[in-house]
Every structure is written in structure tokens, then in C-alpha cells.
Design a protein around this motif. Structure first.
Motif, PDB file in Angstrom:
ATOM      1  N   GLU A 101       0.829  -1.210   0.000  1.00  0.00           N
ATOM      2  CA  GLU A 101       0.000   0.000   0.000  1.00  0.00           C
ATOM      3  C   GLU A 101       0.861   1.257   0.000  1.00  0.00           C
ATOM      4  O   GLU A 101       0.568   2.227  -0.714  1.00  0.00           O
ATOM      5  CB  GLU A 101      -0.920  -0.009   1.216  1.00  0.00           C
ATOM      6  N   GLU A 102       1.930   1.257   0.802  1.00  0.00           N
ATOM      7  CA  GLU A 102       2.821   2.418   0.837  1.00  0.00           C
ATOM      8  C   GLU A 102       3.532   2.611  -0.501  1.00  0.00           C
ATOM      9  O   GLU A 102       3.716   3.742  -0.957  1.00  0.00           O
ATOM     10  CB  GLU A 102       3.847   2.244   1.958  1.00  0.00           C
ATOM     11  N   SER A 123       1.072   4.133  -2.923  1.00  0.00           N
ATOM     12  CA  SER A 123       0.866   5.548  -2.619  1.00  0.00           C
ATOM     13  C   SER A 123       2.055   6.393  -3.076  1.00  0.00           C
ATOM     14  O   SER A 123       1.880   7.466  -3.670  1.00  0.00           O
ATOM     15  CB  SER A 123       0.646   5.726  -1.114  1.00  0.00           C
TER      16      SER A 123
END
Length: 301
Positions: free
Chosen positions: A210-211, A214
Motif C-alpha cells: 500500500e505504501e 501511494s
């Protein structure tokens, strides 16, 4: 700044490595001199010392040469491509909006630009056309010059340039680190032996993914802002004042509306009177009491 610190650490590591090599060479020279003296080759102790000094001088020269050729981040910073976001605002007063719009259309076709947003406003005194334009950065200045050279009077012009190089490098470094961590966790999950360990590692992997998504999205957005510059262009035109009477409804329609509203008002009034019926009793009692007292006052004594 992070990239420069990393490079400085690498240079420091290289210097330590060279110093260790010099010390190793000195030890070898010292052992060699002892062996020559012990073998009785006729050299004096002073000659051995001279040879060792020459070896030390040559080794130090090598170190100096290596340090001179190594990149020093403080003396010679590494050249990094600048990442600049350009944004501008410009207003032009013209006689007609449509010809100005067509000219901008032709310029966008030439310079590979596009409209991000367009808005038309009309009022009694003025009409304006707002255009949010995205232009490749290599054509930005030329496009603005073409707009200025067209018909119309430039009312205002403002260009901002924002340097995001450090932010860009920081995001790239974080992204590389997160990908390295992800690769390590993926190797660990293959070595896990229990279900609990697998679940814990997979949770860490999910968070890293997820990071990474992003950070990749942020980098993509910054790249788009750097590659395409923005210009908020407004064409305005003065309108000749003309009185336009308001539209009124048909007389018979208004007459029917008046009858309807009058009847509704009358019904509301009747309902209001009915709704306050308790007060009628109070008023009747007060009137009766007032008449009775009046008669008593007027009665002969």
C-alpha cells in the motif's frame, strides 16, 4: 540531501579501505626488510630504513591520487536534473471571445497541449471565458509569447516556478527502500514454518504494498506536474448595456392566481378565528362583567 549524505558515506568508506591497504603494505615492507637483514645480504640497517620510507611515500602518494580522483560531494556536488513545476495566470481583454478561443485551439494543436477545464460566464456588463491549459514544459514559454502577441490587451500576467527536486529524490529513495524491504519480506515468507509467522509477514507485506502504491502515485503526479505546465488563461469582453424588461405572466393567469390566493387567505382567516375559540368565552365574560359594573355605578343610591 539524502543522496549527498549517502555518497559522502561511500567516500569515507573508500578512504578507510585505502588506509587499511597502506597499513598492510607497510607491514609487508617491514617484514621484508627484516628478512633481508637476517639473511646478511650486505645492506645496512639505514638502507633498509630508506627503502621502507620510499615504500611509505609511494603508498601515501597512491592514497592521495585515489582521494583526488574520488568524487567529493562537498567539493563537487553531483549534478541532478532539476524538477520544476511551472504555473501561470494570465488575463486578456479582447473584442470577441470566439476568435480568441479558435486561436488558442490552433496553438494547442501545434504545441501538444490540452484543456483541463473551461468555463464561460455571461453578465450584463461583461462576458468571460476561463481556460485551464496544460502545455509541455518545453513549449510553455513559447506558448505564452504566442498568446501575448495575439489580439487583445494583457490585463495581468503571473508565472510561478516551484522547485520539487528534493521532494522528488526523497520519494524515489523511499520507494527504493520500500521495494527492498518488500523483497526481503517475500523471502522471509518462504522460510516461515508456522501459520502465525506467515500471517504476520503477509500483514507487513500488505502494508508495504500500500505504501509503495501511494508513493508511486505521488511520483506519477509530480512527474505529470513537471512535464506539463499549467496556465490559467481568461479572455474577457465588455458588453454594451441593454435594458431587458423582465418577463411577466399573462393577465388572465395572474387574475386566476389572485382569486386563488384571496380565497386561500379568507379560509386561513376563518380557520384562525375558529382556532382561538376559548378566547371568545373569556371576551364574552369580560364584556358581561363590564356592563354589570356599569349598571351598578349608574344606579341611584
Amino acid at each position: 540531501m539524502l543522496f549527498v549524505h549517502i555518497l559522502a558515506a561511500e567516500v569515507l568508506y573508500l578512504r578507510l579501505f585505502l588506509i587499511l591497504n597502506v597499513m598492510k603494505s607497510l607491514c609487508l615492507l617491514f617484514i621484508l626488510n627484516l628478512c633481508l637483514l637476517s639473511c646478511g645480504n650486505g645492506d645496512t640497517y639505514e638502507a633498509a630504513n630508506n627503502r621502507m620510507a620510499q615504500g611509505v611515500e609511494m603508498a601515501m602518494d597512491d592514497v592521495a591520487e585515489e582521494e583526488f580522483t574520488a568524487a567529493d560531494p562537498l567539493a563537487e556536488p553531483v549534478l541532478v536534473e532539476k524538477k520544476i513545476i511551472k504555473e501561470g495566470r494570465m488575463g486578456v481583454r479582447v473584442d470577441e471571445l470566439e476568435p480568441s478561443r479558435k486561436r488558442v485551439d490552433s496553438l494547442l494543436a501545434v504545441y501538444d497541449g490540452y484543456y483541463a477545464k473551461e468555463t464561460l460566464h455571461n453578465s450584463t456588463y461583461e462576458s468571460s471565458l476561463y481556460l485551464k491549459i496544460r502545455i509541455p514544459v518545453r513549449h510553455y514559454e513559447r506558448f505564452i509569447s504566442e498568446v501575448e502577441s495575439g489580439k487583445g490587451k494583457v490585463l495581468y500576467k503571473e508565472i510561478d516556478a516551484r522547485d520539487v527536486t528534493e521532494q522528488f529524490l526523497d520519494l524515489e529513495t523511499r520507494l527504493a527502500n520500500k521495494r527492498n524491504y518488500l523483497s526481503r519480506y517475500q523471502d522471509l515468507v518462504k522460510q516461515a514454518k508456522t501459520v502465525k509467522e506467515i500471517l504476520e509477514i503477509e500483514e507487513q507485506i500488505r502494508g508495504l504494498e500500500e505504501e509503495i502504491e501511494s508513493t508511486e502515485g505521488r511520483l506519477k503526479y509530480l512527474s505529470s506536474q513537471v512535464s506539463y505546465s499549467t496556465l490559467d488563461l481568461t479572455f474577457s469582453k465588455e458588453n454594451e448595456y441593454k435594458f431587458i424588461p423582465g418577463k411577466r405572466e399573462n393577465f388572465f393567469e395572474r387574475l386566476k392566481e389572485s382569486f386563488s390566493s384571496g380565497w386561500s387567505t379568507f379560509v386561513d382567516f376563518v380557520l384562525f378565528l375558529i382556532g382561538i375559540w376559548p378566547f371568545w368565552f373569556v371576551i364574552a365574560g369580560l364584556v358581561y362583567l363590564w356592563r354589570w359594573l356599569r349598571k351598578r355605578w349608574k344606579a341611584p343610591k
